[in-house]
Design an enzyme around this catalytic site. Structure first.
Site, PDB file in Angstrom:
ATOM      1  N   HIS A  62     104.720  -1.325  50.002  1.00  7.87           N
ATOM      2  CA  HIS A  62     103.782   0.189  48.961  1.00  7.87           C
ATOM      3  C   HIS A  62     104.513  -0.415  47.949  1.00  7.87           C
ATOM      4  O   HIS A  62     105.210  -1.181  47.623  1.00  7.87           O
ATOM      5  CB  HIS A  62     104.680   1.551  49.420  1.00  7.87           C
ATOM      6  N   LYS A  72     112.652  -1.596  42.085  1.00  7.45           N
ATOM      7  CA  LYS A  72     113.685  -0.654  43.252  1.00  7.45           C
ATOM      8  C   LYS A  72     114.926  -1.869  42.720  1.00  7.45           C
ATOM      9  O   LYS A  72     115.111  -3.537  43.453  1.00  7.45           O
ATOM     10  CB  LYS A  72     113.590  -1.390  44.323  1.00  7.45           C
ATOM     11  N   TYR A 132     116.783   3.987  48.653  1.00  7.00           N
ATOM     12  CA  TYR A 132     116.077   3.069  47.131  1.00  7.00           C
ATOM     13  C   TYR A 132     116.668   3.728  45.595  1.00  7.00           C
ATOM     14  O   TYR A 132     116.258   5.082  45.665  1.00  7.00           O
ATOM     15  CB  TYR A 132     115.782   1.893  47.239  1.00  7.00           C
ATOM     16  N   ASP A 170      99.179   4.633  56.309  1.00  2.00           N
ATOM     17  CA  ASP A 170      99.383   3.109  56.152  1.00  2.00           C
ATOM     18  C   ASP A 170      98.383   1.915  56.625  1.00  2.00           C
ATOM     19  O   ASP A 170      98.063   0.692  56.466  1.00  2.00           O
ATOM     20  CB  ASP A 170     101.082   2.291  56.564  1.00  2.00           C
TER      21      ASP A 170
END
Length: 185
Positions: A62, A72, A132, A170
């Site tokens: 992603h 991130k 995250y 996904d």
């Protein structure tokens, strides 16, 4: 804190100093000044995300595009995952290459993933809690992704194919060749 750049420029593995004794352990999981000094640039995180997943879950590649691209800082709070970062910067010498590193509650490793990268992970333990930080806010219209089994990426998720659990969303992601890669980094 030990910071090591991976083969993908701008992507770093971070290993905190962990202090253990008979009571347990202590470590500083995040320090903005130390991280920014190690990265050689300022990153301001604005959003924290956390997920819980069962063994065999693959959260595919992603990313956010355009002005909503995100860097991130990822880590595992419980369990073990195989963390994957894919360089999606079309002008990069490592475009389309990836790293895969085991992150766990035991090793306390973290990965800094810069803007212009895709990110995913697979759960290797019975369960995992994944955490995250993001340096930009999520924007649904800017989300993008690459199918987890893209033969061009050749990612070994370390989960047998018949045990992989992946969302319907996904499963519909495009290959890297057909992905929408628009960056304002």
């Amino acid at each position: 804190m030990k910071v090591t750049e991976t083969k993908l420029k701008g992507c770093f593995v971070i290993e905190p100093a962990v202090f253990r004794d008979d009571r347990g352990y202590f470590f500083e999981s995040f320090n903005a000044k130390n991280l920014n000094d190690a990265l050689g640039k300022e990153v301001n995180f604005v959003q924290d995300n956390q997920s819980y997943s069962n063994r065999g879950v693959v959260r595919a590649i992603h990313y956010q595009t355009g002005k909503y691209a995100q860097a991130k800082l990822v880590r595992v709070l419980k369990g073990t995952v195989l963390d994957v970062a894919v360089d999606l910067r079309q002008d990069s010498l490592t475009f389309g290459q990836h790293i895969a590193i085991e992150l766990s509650a035991e090793n306390n490793k973290q990965v800094f993933i810069p803007r212009g990268f895709g990110h995913g992970f697979s759960v290797l333990s019975e369960t995992a809690e994944f955490f995250y930080k993001c340096d930009n806010f999520y924007n649904k219209a800017s989300e993008g992704g690459v199918i987890y089994n893209d033969p061009g990426l050749d990612i070994d998720w370390q989960i047998p194919l018949d045990e992989i659990k992946i969302s319907d969303k996904d499963l519909e992601l495009p290959s890297l060749e057909n992905a929408r890669l628009l960056w304002e980094i």
